[in-house]
Design a protein around this motif. Sequence first.
Motif, PDB file in Angstrom:
ATOM      1  N   PHE A  61     -30.288 -55.228  -6.615  1.00 14.43           N
ATOM      2  CA  PHE A  61     -29.010 -55.555  -7.253  1.00 14.43           C
ATOM      3  C   PHE A  61     -28.494 -54.335  -8.015  1.00 14.43           C
ATOM      4  O   PHE A  61     -29.249 -53.655  -8.705  1.00 14.43           O
ATOM      5  N   LYS A  62     -27.193 -54.088  -7.897  1.00 12.06           N
ATOM      6  CA  LYS A  62     -26.588 -52.974  -8.621  1.00 12.06           C
ATOM      7  C   LYS A  62     -25.508 -53.444  -9.582  1.00 12.06           C
ATOM      8  O   LYS A  62     -25.502 -53.065 -10.755  1.00 12.06           O
ATOM      9  N   THR A  73     -27.295 -54.416 -14.088  1.00 13.28           N
ATOM     10  CA  THR A  73     -28.608 -55.029 -14.296  1.00 13.28           C
ATOM     11  C   THR A  73     -28.874 -55.338 -15.767  1.00 13.28           C
ATOM     12  O   THR A  73     -29.588 -56.284 -16.079  1.00 13.28           O
ATOM     13  N   GLN A  74     -28.310 -54.546 -16.663  1.00 11.53           N
ATOM     14  CA  GLN A  74     -28.537 -54.778 -18.090  1.00 11.53           C
ATOM     15  C   GLN A  74     -27.851 -56.044 -18.587  1.00 11.53           C
ATOM     16  O   GLN A  74     -28.109 -56.499 -19.706  1.00 11.53           O
ATOM     17  N   HIS A  75     -26.998 -56.637 -17.740  1.00 12.58           N
ATOM     18  CA  HIS A  75     -26.261 -57.833 -18.149  1.00 12.58           C
ATOM     19  C   HIS A  75     -26.744 -59.102 -17.449  1.00 12.58           C
ATOM     20  O   HIS A  75     -26.121 -60.154 -17.581  1.00 12.58           O
ATOM     21  N   LEU A  76     -27.829 -59.015 -16.709  1.00 12.04           N
ATOM     22  CA  LEU A  76     -28.260 -60.167 -15.919  1.00 12.04           C
ATOM     23  C   LEU A  76     -28.596 -61.389 -16.761  1.00 12.04           C
ATOM     24  O   LEU A  76     -28.511 -62.522 -16.286  1.00 12.04           O
ATOM     25  N   ASP A  77     -28.974 -61.181 -18.007  1.00 11.48           N
ATOM     26  CA  ASP A  77     -29.320 -62.315 -18.865  1.00 11.48           C
ATOM     27  C   ASP A  77     -28.187 -62.707 -19.809  1.00 11.48           C
ATOM     28  O   ASP A  77     -28.389 -63.494 -20.745  1.00 11.48           O
ATOM     29  N   GLU A 115     -27.428 -51.649  -4.188  1.00 10.21           N
ATOM     30  CA  GLU A 115     -27.482 -50.266  -4.653  1.00 10.21           C
ATOM     31  C   GLU A 115     -26.786 -49.289  -3.721  1.00 10.21           C
ATOM     32  O   GLU A 115     -26.616 -48.115  -4.075  1.00 10.21           O
ATOM     33  N   GLU A 116     -26.356 -49.726  -2.546  1.00  7.22           N
ATOM     34  CA  GLU A 116     -25.697 -48.820  -1.610  1.00  7.22           C
ATOM     35  C   GLU A 116     -24.193 -48.674  -1.890  1.00  7.22           C
ATOM     36  O   GLU A 116     -23.529 -47.859  -1.264  1.00  7.22           O
ATOM     37  N   LYS A 117     -23.668 -49.451  -2.812  1.00  8.11           N
ATOM     38  CA  LYS A 117     -22.234 -49.408  -3.100  1.00  8.11           C
ATOM     39  C   LYS A 117     -21.893 -48.230  -4.007  1.00  8.11           C
ATOM     40  O   LYS A 117     -22.623 -47.921  -4.953  1.00  8.11           O
ATOM     41  N   CYS A 118     -20.786 -47.593  -3.723  1.00  6.75           N
ATOM     42  CA  CYS A 118     -20.250 -46.526  -4.566  1.00  6.75           C
ATOM     43  C   CYS A 118     -19.245 -47.152  -5.521  1.00  6.75           C
ATOM     44  O   CYS A 118     -18.241 -47.732  -5.074  1.00  6.75           O
TER      45      CYS A 118
END
Length: 619
Positions: free
Chosen positions: A390-391, A405-409, A434-437
């Motif tokens: 996940f990105k 990722t820091q906002h997943l919770d 993670e492949e998205k720009c």
Amino acid sequence: MSLKRIDLLICCGSGCVSAGALKVKEQFHNVLKTKGLTNEINIIETGCMGPCDYGPVIVIYPEGVFYKKVTPDDVEEIVNEHFLKGRPVKRLMLQDEEDKTFLTQKEIPFYQKQVKVALANCGYIDPESIEEYIATGGYEALGTVLTTLTPQQTIDIIKKSGLRGRGGGGFPTYLKWQMVHDNPVEEKYFICNGDEGDPGAFMDRSLLEGDPHRVLEGMMIAAYATGAQNGYFYIRAEYPLAIKRIKMAIEKAKETGLLGKNIFGSEFSFEAEVRTGAGAFVCGEETALIQSIEGQRGNPTPKPPYPAVQGLYKKPTVVNNVETLGNIATIILKGADWFASMGTETSKGTKVFALTGDIRNTGLVEVPMGITLRELIFDVGGGMIGDHKFKAVQLGGPSGGCLTTQHLDVPIDYESLKERGAMMGSGGVIVMNEEKCMVNVAKFFMDFCVDESCGKCSPCKIGLKQMLEILKRIDSGYGKEGDIEELQHLGETISKISLCGLGQTAPNPVLSTIRYFRDEYEAHIRDKSCANKVCPDLMHFEIDKDKCIGCSLCARKCPVSCISGSREEKYTINQLSCIKCGTCMDVCPVKAISKIPGMHPEVKAMREAEELQKQNQEE
């Protein structure tokens, strides 16, 4: 009429229909007729059942067996095995990564954390049958309101429930109702906003397709509470099935005396009709929508005056979103306290989301407010496809923001998302790996907003276009120092002074991606490199001569003939002529061609020489 022993529910929402659900339904009719089972099996065409990625979907009762990706070729096996022998067809059941098979719909993890309120009937009843809606308690709330409650008491229930507008802004629903109720003007209007135009969003469409009477009943209760005599369903023309079913619901409600004069023997009379929009995204904004219904170009107007004071035809008007109205009847029947028991302190009840992107379970879901992004993406959505990580997640449509990722919770509610640069929006959720720009993602959404801007106010008309030009420059390798700061300045200014919600929120994708992925912007500008190899001008293709077998297939397939060589000398790519189409890499039989992040040194040198020449000419 004798009761049939089996109910066969076929999802015929737009997603499953596009996947071939109607052909499956037709084949069931044919096979059942051939085997003499027509009188035993009841085929019901329902609305969206949720897991769109698995369509066409069917559920068979009384057991509730769930089958996915059913084709016409599967029908005879289902009839022979399931109906005649009582043996469910395992190969058509949903399985997890550990090969665990889920027999019934209730067992599937996708549904475990969902709580259906607005979507309670979607996928369970025939949306074209008023009898089935009434059998589930339909129009009971309307009858209760008209015979036992005053308009003010009705508003007080909605106020106590804490329901906020589900169209994106989160404005307290009761407050709009109260303003129109208190307005002494006799002629009032009510509008259901079904102009859903966000990329990847299909919440309102699915509710209108799957349970139109619920939305109609919600509108009628709201109209009684506010004193409106006429209502309009404004639905974009791209939703033909939703338009068809809401029109059918209106006609059948009139036929049964539930719509028209003196409903339920009361003094309340109400008429409703459908108006179709031409597809302008800006018409999701309430004042632009009103302009469109009046036959004018759908441009927003300054507020105040607000529609509650001066709306459709200059009369007091309430504009509520489809999902908002879908909650009303249940709140009346189950009580304000029941609804308010779900969610957070400031965001009550449930929210419908359209889950799309790089996750296993795409589709329509309804979850309690306050659920975390982690639960929504990984528990309900099933996590990322394949081995990807996940990105980011884009929340709130093209005007929403990206979280990481820091906002997943982080709990999903209006205030929590806004604090972090995102927004609830109407409910579109696009999950990215993670492949998205992220520079490319921001450019995509900005391009959409520029295209959809009505052009009435300069900040949106000119400012958004300037932001897009800067993004295109960065994306193509011409970014320069100061571009990031310029994007921030423009975005913050446009947000403050644009006329309507489109312009005020359009910079969000850019501002949020700069906030959380600034390093990607800097790499694009300073290093002329796209680490994810998405931006064509910031990556290149190279042939590994040690792997190349000299077959010449790449050269023969290249559309611009930029590859040359021989079996002995091996092949090379003329970087100055390459258009980055990737055909060479796709056709190479030995995988000797790779996509490399970063602008090729030859191209970079040429660009620098061009820039230097341009500067000299300007001096």
